[in-house]
Scaffold this motif. Structure first.
Motif, PDB file in Angstrom:
ATOM      1  N   VAL A 158      -7.325   3.897   4.176  1.00 37.73           N
ATOM      2  CA  VAL A 158      -6.138   4.305   4.942  1.00 37.73           C
ATOM      3  C   VAL A 158      -4.873   3.752   4.277  1.00 37.73           C
ATOM      4  O   VAL A 158      -3.885   4.468   4.097  1.00 37.73           O
ATOM      5  CB  VAL A 158      -6.230   3.806   6.409  1.00 37.73           C
ATOM      6  N   ARG A 159      -4.933   2.479   3.883  1.00 37.30           N
ATOM      7  CA  ARG A 159      -3.729   1.838   3.352  1.00 37.30           C
ATOM      8  C   ARG A 159      -3.302   2.368   1.987  1.00 37.30           C
ATOM      9  O   ARG A 159      -2.138   2.302   1.627  1.00 37.30           O
ATOM     10  CB  ARG A 159      -3.931   0.320   3.303  1.00 37.30           C
ATOM     11  N   TYR A 160      -4.287   2.863   1.210  1.00 35.74           N
ATOM     12  CA  TYR A 160      -3.928   3.341  -0.131  1.00 35.74           C
ATOM     13  C   TYR A 160      -3.972   4.862  -0.242  1.00 35.74           C
ATOM     14  O   TYR A 160      -4.210   5.406  -1.316  1.00 35.74           O
ATOM     15  CB  TYR A 160      -4.813   2.668  -1.184  1.00 35.74           C
ATOM     16  N   TYR A 187      -4.074   7.075  -3.798  1.00 35.76           N
ATOM     17  CA  TYR A 187      -3.444   6.782  -5.092  1.00 35.76           C
ATOM     18  C   TYR A 187      -4.443   6.687  -6.240  1.00 35.76           C
ATOM     19  O   TYR A 187      -4.108   6.917  -7.383  1.00 35.76           O
ATOM     20  CB  TYR A 187      -2.665   5.463  -5.005  1.00 35.76           C
ATOM     21  N   GLY A 188      -5.689   6.280  -5.923  1.00 39.24           N
ATOM     22  CA  GLY A 188      -6.664   6.092  -6.986  1.00 39.24           C
ATOM     23  C   GLY A 188      -6.391   4.810  -7.762  1.00 39.24           C
ATOM     24  O   GLY A 188      -5.388   4.128  -7.526  1.00 39.24           O
ATOM     25  N   ILE A 189      -7.316   4.488  -8.676  1.00 37.83           N
ATOM     26  CA  ILE A 189      -7.219   3.238  -9.438  1.00 37.83           C
ATOM     27  C   ILE A 189      -7.485   3.540 -10.912  1.00 37.83           C
ATOM     28  O   ILE A 189      -8.521   4.136 -11.239  1.00 37.83           O
ATOM     29  CB  ILE A 189      -8.276   2.221  -8.933  1.00 37.83           C
ATOM     30  N   PRO A 190      -6.593   3.136 -11.812  1.00 32.44           N
ATOM     31  CA  PRO A 190      -6.856   3.363 -13.239  1.00 32.44           C
ATOM     32  C   PRO A 190      -8.131   2.637 -13.680  1.00 32.44           C
ATOM     33  O   PRO A 190      -8.404   1.520 -13.223  1.00 32.44           O
ATOM     34  CB  PRO A 190      -5.626   2.763 -13.931  1.00 32.44           C
ATOM     35  N   PHE A 201      -7.673 -11.960  -4.890  1.00 35.83           N
ATOM     36  CA  PHE A 201      -6.253 -11.711  -5.092  1.00 35.83           C
ATOM     37  C   PHE A 201      -5.927 -10.751  -6.232  1.00 35.83           C
ATOM     38  O   PHE A 201      -4.783 -10.627  -6.630  1.00 35.83           O
ATOM     39  CB  PHE A 201      -5.469 -13.023  -5.292  1.00 35.83           C
ATOM     40  N   TYR A 202      -6.956 -10.078  -6.760  1.00 37.77           N
ATOM     41  CA  TYR A 202      -6.663  -9.106  -7.823  1.00 37.77           C
ATOM     42  C   TYR A 202      -6.100  -7.840  -7.191  1.00 37.77           C
ATOM     43  O   TYR A 202      -6.673  -7.313  -6.240  1.00 37.77           O
ATOM     44  CB  TYR A 202      -7.918  -8.769  -8.628  1.00 37.77           C
ATOM     45  N   ARG A 203      -4.974  -7.376  -7.715  1.00 39.03           N
ATOM     46  CA  ARG A 203      -4.353  -6.176  -7.176  1.00 39.03           C
ATOM     47  C   ARG A 203      -3.874  -5.277  -8.273  1.00 39.03           C
ATOM     48  O   ARG A 203      -3.372  -5.738  -9.295  1.00 39.03           O
ATOM     49  CB  ARG A 203      -3.148  -6.563  -6.324  1.00 39.03           C
ATOM     50  N   VAL A 204      -4.004  -3.974  -8.041  1.00 43.82           N
ATOM     51  CA  VAL A 204      -3.536  -3.015  -9.032  1.00 43.82           C
ATOM     52  C   VAL A 204      -2.011  -3.029  -9.048  1.00 43.82           C
ATOM     53  O   VAL A 204      -1.387  -3.092 -10.088  1.00 43.82           O
ATOM     54  CB  VAL A 204      -4.083  -1.607  -8.710  1.00 43.82           C
ATOM     55  N   SER A 205      -1.425  -2.965  -7.868  1.00 43.21           N
ATOM     56  CA  SER A 205       0.028  -3.026  -7.779  1.00 43.21           C
ATOM     57  C   SER A 205       0.374  -4.007  -6.673  1.00 43.21           C
ATOM     58  O   SER A 205       0.092  -3.750  -5.508  1.00 43.21           O
ATOM     59  CB  SER A 205       0.587  -1.636  -7.458  1.00 43.21           C
ATOM     60  N   GLY A 213      -0.070  -4.630   3.626  1.00 42.87           N
ATOM     61  CA  GLY A 213      -0.502  -5.647   4.573  1.00 42.87           C
ATOM     62  C   GLY A 213      -1.843  -6.291   4.315  1.00 42.87           C
ATOM     63  O   GLY A 213      -2.382  -6.965   5.173  1.00 42.87           O
ATOM     64  N   GLY A 214      -2.424  -6.107   3.138  1.00 43.26           N
ATOM     65  CA  GLY A 214      -3.721  -6.736   2.851  1.00 43.26           C
ATOM     66  C   GLY A 214      -3.568  -8.182   2.428  1.00 43.26           C
ATOM     67  O   GLY A 214      -2.470  -8.655   2.172  1.00 43.26           O
ATOM     68  N   THR A 215      -4.699  -8.889   2.343  1.00 45.62           N
ATOM     69  CA  THR A 215      -4.653 -10.284   1.924  1.00 45.62           C
ATOM     70  C   THR A 215      -5.051 -10.432   0.453  1.00 45.62           C
ATOM     71  O   THR A 215      -4.915 -11.502  -0.121  1.00 45.62           O
ATOM     72  CB  THR A 215      -5.635 -11.141   2.747  1.00 45.62           C
ATOM     73  N   GLY A 216      -5.571  -9.372  -0.148  1.00 46.99           N
ATOM     74  CA  GLY A 216      -6.023  -9.456  -1.532  1.00 46.99           C
ATOM     75  C   GLY A 216      -7.428 -10.015  -1.637  1.00 46.99           C
ATOM     76  O   GLY A 216      -7.948 -10.250  -2.734  1.00 46.99           O
ATOM     77  N   LEU A 217      -8.065 -10.245  -0.488  1.00 45.37           N
ATOM     78  CA  LEU A 217      -9.400 -10.852  -0.496  1.00 45.37           C
ATOM     79  C   LEU A 217     -10.476  -9.896   0.003  1.00 45.37           C
ATOM     80  O   LEU A 217     -11.667 -10.190  -0.065  1.00 45.37           O
ATOM     81  CB  LEU A 217      -9.398 -12.117   0.374  1.00 45.37           C
ATOM     82  N   GLY A 218     -10.024  -8.727   0.479  1.00 43.42           N
ATOM     83  CA  GLY A 218     -10.948  -7.774   1.100  1.00 43.42           C
ATOM     84  C   GLY A 218     -12.154  -7.421   0.241  1.00 43.42           C
ATOM     85  O   GLY A 218     -13.300  -7.561   0.671  1.00 43.42           O
ATOM     86  N   LEU A 219     -11.904  -6.980  -0.989  1.00 45.38           N
ATOM     87  CA  LEU A 219     -13.020  -6.523  -1.814  1.00 45.38           C
ATOM     88  C   LEU A 219     -13.911  -7.673  -2.289  1.00 45.38           C
ATOM     89  O   LEU A 219     -15.096  -7.471  -2.538  1.00 45.38           O
ATOM     90  CB  LEU A 219     -12.509  -5.699  -3.004  1.00 45.38           C
ATOM     91  N   SER A 220     -13.349  -8.899  -2.399  1.00 48.26           N
ATOM     92  CA  SER A 220     -14.220 -10.050  -2.732  1.00 48.26           C
ATOM     93  C   SER A 220     -15.192 -10.270  -1.587  1.00 48.26           C
ATOM     94  O   SER A 220     -16.373 -10.562  -1.814  1.00 48.26           O
ATOM     95  CB  SER A 220     -13.430 -11.347  -2.888  1.00 48.26           C
ATOM     96  N   ILE A 221     -14.676 -10.151  -0.364  1.00 50.16           N
ATOM     97  CA  ILE A 221     -15.554 -10.319   0.800  1.00 50.16           C
ATOM     98  C   ILE A 221     -16.632  -9.232   0.800  1.00 50.16           C
ATOM     99  O   ILE A 221     -17.814  -9.522   0.985  1.00 50.16           O
ATOM    100  CB  ILE A 221     -14.716 -10.311   2.110  1.00 50.16           C
ATOM    101  N   GLY A 242      -7.774  10.118  -5.956  1.00 44.88           N
ATOM    102  CA  GLY A 242      -8.436   9.396  -4.865  1.00 44.88           C
ATOM    103  C   GLY A 242      -9.600   8.562  -5.348  1.00 44.88           C
ATOM    104  O   GLY A 242      -9.865   8.483  -6.551  1.00 44.88           O
ATOM    105  N   SER A 243     -10.272   7.931  -4.392  1.00 42.40           N
ATOM    106  CA  SER A 243     -11.361   7.015  -4.737  1.00 42.40           C
ATOM    107  C   SER A 243     -12.539   7.165  -3.788  1.00 42.40           C
ATOM    108  O   SER A 243     -12.377   7.603  -2.648  1.00 42.40           O
ATOM    109  CB  SER A 243     -10.908   5.551  -4.624  1.00 42.40           C
ATOM    110  N   THR A 244     -13.714   6.753  -4.287  1.00 47.43           N
ATOM    111  CA  THR A 244     -14.890   6.638  -3.436  1.00 47.43           C
ATOM    112  C   THR A 244     -15.500   5.263  -3.668  1.00 47.43           C
ATOM    113  O   THR A 244     -15.807   4.891  -4.798  1.00 47.43           O
ATOM    114  CB  THR A 244     -15.944   7.718  -3.762  1.00 47.43           C
ATOM    115  N   PHE A 245     -15.607   4.500  -2.592  1.00 44.88           N
ATOM    116  CA  PHE A 245     -16.273   3.197  -2.637  1.00 44.88           C
ATOM    117  C   PHE A 245     -17.626   3.371  -1.962  1.00 44.88           C
ATOM    118  O   PHE A 245     -17.676   3.789  -0.801  1.00 44.88           O
ATOM    119  CB  PHE A 245     -15.445   2.144  -1.886  1.00 44.88           C
ATOM    120  N   SER A 246     -18.731   3.093  -2.692  1.00 41.89           N
ATOM    121  CA  SER A 246     -20.058   3.294  -2.121  1.00 41.89           C
ATOM    122  C   SER A 246     -20.860   2.002  -2.084  1.00 41.89           C
ATOM    123  O   SER A 246     -20.833   1.218  -3.041  1.00 41.89           O
ATOM    124  CB  SER A 246     -20.858   4.297  -2.951  1.00 41.89           C
TER     125      SER A 246
END
Ligand code: ADP
Length: 261
Positions: A158-160, A187-190, A201-205, A213-221, A242-246
């Motif tokens: 939703v956020r991206y 937006y998708g991700i290069p 805390f890794y972020r594309v932008s 409004g994210g913390t940058g820790l979501g995907l590590s979790i 766009g993206s697909t996370f599976s």
């Protein structure tokens, strides 16, 4: 020796020989432990002062001090955000030290309905959200951790994804398990960023992420929760499309509804 960590690698050497490489990595393991403890302690120590600050800010009614209302609102928003970062850091510390999860049945039908509602609430009508659940299986694992991981992918979608985009939540069977996925038209991700996306805390932008409004820790979790469930995260993305996370779960993690655990 029980206190030593040795990394052993067997390498091909010449045509018929092998080279056994043994490296003592005890100092690295110890440093890693110090880092983990430090992060956990700092997060824990920050919790109480933050709760106090946040609590007092809530007590002040912006209507009593109209000239300070914008400042107050910003302070509230930022203290809430800091609280979220601290909670996420504490969650990560726990997940990093945990070796396995307490297995429980996680009924998927209600969970998927909740995830869809969460997406709609966050989107506030800005996106078209659909759910396609074709797998009639439940998960085996930690209900709380699985919920937070699967929900993280929904909130990222939703956020991206700009207004007007589509988000599809899927739950389907595969040859040897089941896949939960979230597809967005955002937006998708290069490709160059994909490998590092689950680092803390890794972020594309960074500007876009902060605004979102994210913390940058979501995907590590997400990564840690999936590891604890022997599941795998796969990311497919096309910038501008766009993206697909599976999340791939194997059969050992699946339960047929109604069957005993
Ligand atoms: P954040 O709190 O910054 O969203 P995450 O760990 O959840 O932290 O995600 C890391 C980064 O991955 C984000 O900052 C964003 O750049 C990128 N990202 C995650 N999900 C998506 C998505 N669905 N579409 C595009 N980029 C994404």
């Amino acid at each position: 020796h029980p206190n030593r960590h040795i990394n052993v690698t067997l390498l091909p050497f010449g045509r018929r020989q092998r080279l056994l490489l043994a490296r003592d990595i005890s100092h690295l393991t110890r440093l890693e432990q110090i880092r983990r403890d430090f992060v956990a302690n700092v997060s824990h120590e920050l919790r109480t002062p933050l709760t106090v600050i946040h609590g007092y800010l809530e007590l002040i009614d912006p209507e009593d001090v109209p000239e300070l209302a914008p400042v107050l609102n910003e302070m509230r928003a930022q203290s809430k955000r800091m609280g979220q970062i601290v909670e996420d850091l504490l969650t990560l510390s726990r997940l990093e030290t945990q070796e396995h999860v307490q297995d429980e049945r996680v009924p998927m039908t209600p969970l998927l309905a909740t995830l869809r509602k969460e997406a709609e609430a966050l989107s506030q009508g800005r996106h078209q959200v659909t759910l396609e659940a074709t797998a009639d299986v439940d998960l085996l694992g930690s209900p709380k951790d699985l919920h937070s991981a699967l929900s993280n992918l929904v909130s990222n979608a939703v956020r991206y994804t700009p207004t007007g985009g589509r988000i599809v939540i899927r739950w389907r069977r595969t040859a040897d398990g089941a896949v939960y996925s979230v597809t967005d038209t955002g937006y998708g991700i290069p490709a160059s960023h994909l490998a590092r996306l689950t680092e803390r805390f890794y972020r594309v932008s960074s500007s876009r992420s902060r605004e979102s409004g994210g913390t940058g820790l979501g995907l590590s979790i997400v990564k840690h929760v999936l590891n604890l469930h022997q599941a795998r995260l796969d990311i497919q993305s096309e910038p501008g499309q766009g993206s697909t996370f599976s999340c791939w779960f194997n059969n050992q993690r699946l339960l047929v509804p109604g069957d005993p655990e």
